[in-house]
Design an enzyme around this catalytic site. Structure first.
Site, PDB file in Angstrom:
ATOM      1  N   ASP A 193       0.811  -1.222   0.000  1.00 44.68           N
ATOM      2  CA  ASP A 193       0.000   0.000   0.000  1.00 44.68           C
ATOM      3  C   ASP A 193       0.845   1.274   0.000  1.00 44.68           C
ATOM      4  OD1 ASP A 193      -2.214  -1.659   0.129  1.00 44.68           O
ATOM      5  OD2 ASP A 193      -2.237  -1.649   2.319  1.00 44.68           O
ATOM      6  N   LYS A 251       1.760   2.193  -5.152  1.00 42.45           N
ATOM      7  CA  LYS A 251       2.288   1.663  -6.425  1.00 42.45           C
ATOM      8  C   LYS A 251       1.356   1.992  -7.597  1.00 42.45           C
ATOM      9  CE  LYS A 251       2.285  -2.385  -4.407  1.00 42.45           C
ATOM     10  NZ  LYS A 251       2.078  -2.029  -2.998  1.00 42.45           N
ATOM     11  N   LYS A 284      -0.795   4.400  -8.078  1.00 42.40           N
ATOM     12  CA  LYS A 284      -0.731   5.802  -8.493  1.00 42.40           C
ATOM     13  C   LYS A 284       0.494   6.043  -9.380  1.00 42.40           C
ATOM     14  CE  LYS A 284       0.494  10.386  -7.277  1.00 42.40           C
ATOM     15  NZ  LYS A 284       0.396  11.635  -6.569  1.00 42.40           N
ATOM     16  N   ALA A 333      -4.075  -7.660  -3.683  1.00 47.09           N
ATOM     17  CA  ALA A 333      -3.630  -6.293  -3.980  1.00 47.09           C
ATOM     18  C   ALA A 333      -4.822  -5.366  -4.170  1.00 47.09           C
ATOM     19  CB  ALA A 333      -2.789  -6.298  -5.257  1.00 47.09           C
ATOM     20  N   GLY A 334      -4.641  -4.118  -3.777  1.00 47.49           N
ATOM     21  CA  GLY A 334      -5.614  -3.078  -4.083  1.00 47.49           C
ATOM     22  C   GLY A 334      -4.818  -1.845  -4.479  1.00 47.49           C
ATOM     23  N   HIS A 335      -4.793  -1.530  -5.757  1.00 49.80           N
ATOM     24  CA  HIS A 335      -3.970  -0.421  -6.253  1.00 49.80           C
ATOM     25  C   HIS A 335      -4.879   0.737  -6.660  1.00 49.80           C
ATOM     26  CE1 HIS A 335      -0.383  -3.297  -7.234  1.00 49.80           C
ATOM     27  NE2 HIS A 335      -0.761  -3.329  -5.975  1.00 49.80           N
ATOM     28  N   GLN A 355       1.908  -5.994  -3.318  1.00 47.85           N
ATOM     29  CA  GLN A 355       2.360  -6.133  -1.929  1.00 47.85           C
ATOM     30  C   GLN A 355       3.653  -5.318  -1.728  1.00 47.85           C
ATOM     31  OE1 GLN A 355       1.287  -9.495  -3.497  1.00 47.85           O
ATOM     32  NE2 GLN A 355      -0.588  -8.439  -2.947  1.00 47.85           N
TER      33      GLN A 355
HETATM   34  P1  GDP Z   1      -0.776   0.405  -3.538  1.00 49.17           P
HETATM   35  O1  GDP Z   1      -1.374  -0.875  -3.093  1.00 49.17           O
HETATM   36  O2  GDP Z   1       0.696   0.449  -3.330  1.00 49.17           O
HETATM   37  O3  GDP Z   1      -1.141   0.770  -4.958  1.00 49.17           O
HETATM   38  O4  GDP Z   1      -1.391   1.531  -2.595  1.00 49.17           O
HETATM   39  P2  GDP Z   1      -2.943   1.679  -2.152  1.00 49.17           P
HETATM   40  O5  GDP Z   1      -3.703   2.188  -3.312  1.00 49.17           O
HETATM   41  O6  GDP Z   1      -3.428   0.446  -1.497  1.00 49.17           O
HETATM   42  O7  GDP Z   1      -2.821   2.735  -0.995  1.00 49.17           O
HETATM   43  C1  GDP Z   1      -2.294   3.999  -1.216  1.00 49.17           C
HETATM   44  C2  GDP Z   1      -3.375   5.028  -0.798  1.00 49.17           C
HETATM   45  O8  GDP Z   1      -2.780   6.283  -0.656  1.00 49.17           O
HETATM   46  C3  GDP Z   1      -4.460   5.188  -1.826  1.00 49.17           C
HETATM   47  O9  GDP Z   1      -5.662   5.510  -1.170  1.00 49.17           O
HETATM   48  C4  GDP Z   1      -3.969   6.367  -2.654  1.00 49.17           C
HETATM   49  O10 GDP Z   1      -5.031   7.090  -3.282  1.00 49.17           O
HETATM   50  C5  GDP Z   1      -3.317   7.203  -1.600  1.00 49.17           C
HETATM   51  N1  GDP Z   1      -2.165   8.004  -2.046  1.00 49.17           N
HETATM   52  C6  GDP Z   1      -1.219   7.715  -2.967  1.00 49.17           C
HETATM   53  N2  GDP Z   1      -0.269   8.664  -2.984  1.00 49.17           N
HETATM   54  C7  GDP Z   1      -0.616   9.574  -2.059  1.00 49.17           C
HETATM   55  C8  GDP Z   1      -0.034  10.790  -1.581  1.00 49.17           C
HETATM   56  O11 GDP Z   1       1.039  11.204  -2.005  1.00 49.17           O
HETATM   57  N3  GDP Z   1      -0.693  11.452  -0.587  1.00 49.17           N
HETATM   58  C9  GDP Z   1      -1.877  11.006  -0.073  1.00 49.17           C
HETATM   59  N4  GDP Z   1      -2.445  11.717   0.896  1.00 49.17           N
HETATM   60  N5  GDP Z   1      -2.460   9.874  -0.496  1.00 49.17           N
HETATM   61  C10 GDP Z   1      -1.834   9.163  -1.461  1.00 49.17           C
HETATM   62  P1  IMO Z   2      -0.924  -4.117  -2.274  1.00 52.09           P
HETATM   63  O1  IMO Z   2      -0.491  -4.650  -3.614  1.00 52.09           O
HETATM   64  C1  IMO Z   2      -0.934  -4.588   2.046  1.00 52.09           C
HETATM   65  C2  IMO Z   2      -1.021  -8.674   3.603  1.00 52.09           C
HETATM   66  C3  IMO Z   2      -2.278  -9.113   4.319  1.00 52.09           C
HETATM   67  C4  IMO Z   2      -1.681 -10.121   5.303  1.00 52.09           C
HETATM   68  C5  IMO Z   2      -0.595 -10.781   4.472  1.00 52.09           C
HETATM   69  C6  IMO Z   2      -1.024 -12.087   3.837  1.00 52.09           C
HETATM   70  O2  IMO Z   2      -2.223  -3.404  -2.313  1.00 52.09           O
HETATM   71  O3  IMO Z   2       0.171  -3.340  -1.637  1.00 52.09           O
HETATM   72  P2  IMO Z   2      -2.586 -12.725   1.791  1.00 52.09           P
HETATM   73  O4  IMO Z   2      -3.999 -12.358   1.488  1.00 52.09           O
HETATM   74  O5  IMO Z   2      -1.606 -12.304   0.757  1.00 52.09           O
HETATM   75  O6  IMO Z   2      -2.431 -14.177   2.136  1.00 52.09           O
HETATM   76  O7  IMO Z   2      -2.241 -11.924   3.159  1.00 52.09           O
HETATM   77  O8  IMO Z   2      -0.237  -9.857   3.471  1.00 52.09           O
HETATM   78  N1  IMO Z   2      -1.253  -8.154   2.235  1.00 52.09           N
HETATM   79  C7  IMO Z   2      -1.170  -6.861   1.913  1.00 52.09           C
HETATM   80  N2  IMO Z   2      -0.973  -5.779   2.688  1.00 52.09           N
HETATM   81  N3  IMO Z   2      -1.050  -4.460   0.710  1.00 52.09           N
HETATM   82  C8  IMO Z   2      -1.234  -5.533  -0.078  1.00 52.09           C
HETATM   83  O9  IMO Z   2      -1.222  -5.438  -1.425  1.00 52.09           O
HETATM   84  C9  IMO Z   2      -1.343  -6.800   0.524  1.00 52.09           C
HETATM   85  N4  IMO Z   2      -1.543  -8.054   0.057  1.00 52.09           N
HETATM   86  C10 IMO Z   2      -1.471  -8.869   1.108  1.00 52.09           C
HETATM   87  O10 IMO Z   2      -2.902  -8.034   4.963  1.00 52.09           O
HETATM   88  O11 IMO Z   2      -1.048  -9.429   6.355  1.00 52.09           O
HETATM   89 MG    MG Z   3      -2.916  -1.546  -1.815  1.00 57.04          MG
END
Ligand code: GDP
Ligand code: IMO
Ligand code: MG
Length: 425
Positions: free
Chosen positions: A13, A16, A18, A39-41, A224
């Protein structure tokens, strides 16, 4: 041409999605190499937020090829939901998305096995996203998996034999009541399979290597983070794939010498979802302030993320494992309102300060901090590096000096436009 790799250096999280979206215009092809719908991007532009789970984050840019590589595990139900959502916002990706024949399928029973395993573990559970990731990779490594390429030939027989094995495990080992849930989701699963089959299912390893020879540029998108890597993360509180840079080689079928730039993404602080050690975690008002300011709730599960200060011991470890060539610092704006900001530069273990990431992170690991002045400025409106407050420049320089790698991008908000490319003198 080489393949550039973008990956998370912390516990996921980092932002990535973005940055892949921001960098996509520079590339011809974007490909995911591991993980699945755990994953949640998140991407944000034109005041709309999109969350992708399986589909690469290059999908919103026109005329780009997106590839789901062999290292990825696909849940057809979630895949279909993603396609439907994209369709709703007017994006048709049928021409631009390619899927590896060798990517493994998450079966409906894999999800149930994930839930049953977590339930059985009780207090020692991993805190998995319950998407069936662990059981699917277990079957892959145990040579019992089903691959997307299997859909083409005699699929029902293979499917039924796997499902029957899983049912025995669920009933006899886990004593898990699955009938109702399984019946409910099998229909959706096969609907998802029909959607999946309508896409281009190919030998993506050939496609990628031929594209390189033809001079195309490729960005590999990690999921991840490095500290969740199956080999090098905080085991057993990890995911089930190689999230490190080497995972891009095995997850796409590219040779190591074809790796070019490695973009390592980190938050200006640290978060973690799920269980497992987290040395700089803040279980106090400061942790809550970070969670509120950063809106730190999981993109996939909605769970509140645990928050803490930036950990350079862990970051150095990740940089070493990934061979990072450029750092990208995310969410600096979340620290806008802090008088002082701490950075962990060592771990105190049994009275001794170490700077390497230990075999096991226990509660006895105490972070050693330096404290830097905060900038107390709204970064979200900044458009250029010249407008950076001095304290932010100091924060960036401190990290660069410690890591010995430049920070090339600083993100100051979730929106595509809130991205500052840093020039070095
Ligand atoms: P990922 O899994 O690495 O793609 O990241 P996620 O999307 O799960 O989590 C990143 C969160 O931070 C999302 O809600 C983005 O919209 C937000 N985000 C990304 N870059 C920034 C930033 O520079 N500032 C803020 N405040 N939020 C951001
Ligand atoms: P992105 O790509 C944050 C964490 C889970 C748990 C562990 C194992 O959005 O960054 P799993 O479902 O893979 O067996 O869970 O890994 N986890 C993540 N934490 N971002 C993720 O993906 C994750 N994918 C798995 O919360 O601790
Ligand atoms: Mg994520």
């Amino acid at each position: 041409m080489n393949v550039d790799v973008l990956l998370g250096l912390q516990w996921g999280d980092e932002g990535k999605g973005k940055i892949v979206d921001v960098l996509t215009p520079k590339y011809d092809i974007i490909s995911r190499f591991q993980g699945g719908p755990n994953a949640g991007h998140t991407l944000e532009f034109n005041n709309v937020k999109h969350i992708l789970h399986t589909i690469p984050s290059g999908i919103f840019r026109e005329n780009k090829i997106n590839i789901i590589g062999n290292g990825v595990v696909i849940d057809p139900i979630i895949f279909k939901q993603e396609i439907d959502k994209l369709h709703d916002v007017g994006i048709d990706i049928s021409k631009n998305l390619y899927i590896s024949k060798k990517a493994h399928l998450i079966l409906p029973t894999h999800r149930l096995l994930d839930a049953a395993s977590e339930e059985k573990k009780g207090k020692t559970k991993i805190g998995s996203t319950l998407k069936g990731i662990g059981p699917t990779y277990k079957d892959k490594i145990g040579r019992d998996g089903l691959r997307v390429g299997d859909l083409i030939h005699n699929f029902d027989v293979k499917y039924n034999s796997r499902i029957d094995n899983h049912k025995v495990m669920l009933t006899e080992f886990f004593k898990y009541n699955y009938e109702e849930t399984l019946n409910a989701c099998e229909k959706d699963w096969f609907e998802g399979i029909n959607v999946l089959k309508s896409f281009k299912i190919v030998d993506t390893e050939h496609m990628i290597n031929e594209a390189l020879i033809a001079g195309k540029s490729i960005l590999a998108e990690g999921a991840q983070g490095t500290l969740l890597d199956i080999d090098f993360g905080s085991y057993p509180f990890v995911t089930s794939s190689n999230t490190i840079c080497a995972g891009a080689c095995t997850g796409l079928g590219i040779a190591p010498q074809k790796i070019g730039n490695v973009f390592g993404i980190f938050k200006a602080y640290c978060t973690r979802v799920g269980m497992g050690p987290f040395p700089t975690e803040l279980n106090d008002d400061t942790g809550t302030k970070l969670r509120d300011a950063g809106n730190e709730y999981g993109s996939t599960t909605g769970r509140p993320r645990r928050c803490g200060w930036l950990d350079l011991v862990a970051l150095k470890y990740s940089v070493m494992l990934d061979g990072v060539t450029e750092l990208i610092m995310m969410k600096g704006d979340v620290l806008d309102d802090f008088d002082t900001i701490k950075i962990c530069v060592g771990y105190e273990i049994d009275g001794e300060v170490v700077e390497h990431f230990p075999f096991e992170l226990t509660d006895d690991v105490k972070p050693v901090y330096v404290e830097l002045p905060g900038w107390k400025t709204d970064l979200t409106q900044i458009k250029d590096q010249n407008e950076f407050p001095e304290e932010l420049n100091n924060y960036i320089s401190f990290i660069e000096d410690e890591m010995n790698i430049p920070i090339s991008i600083a993100s100051v908000g979730p929106n595509r436009a809130q991205t500052i490319f840093l020039e070095k003198e």
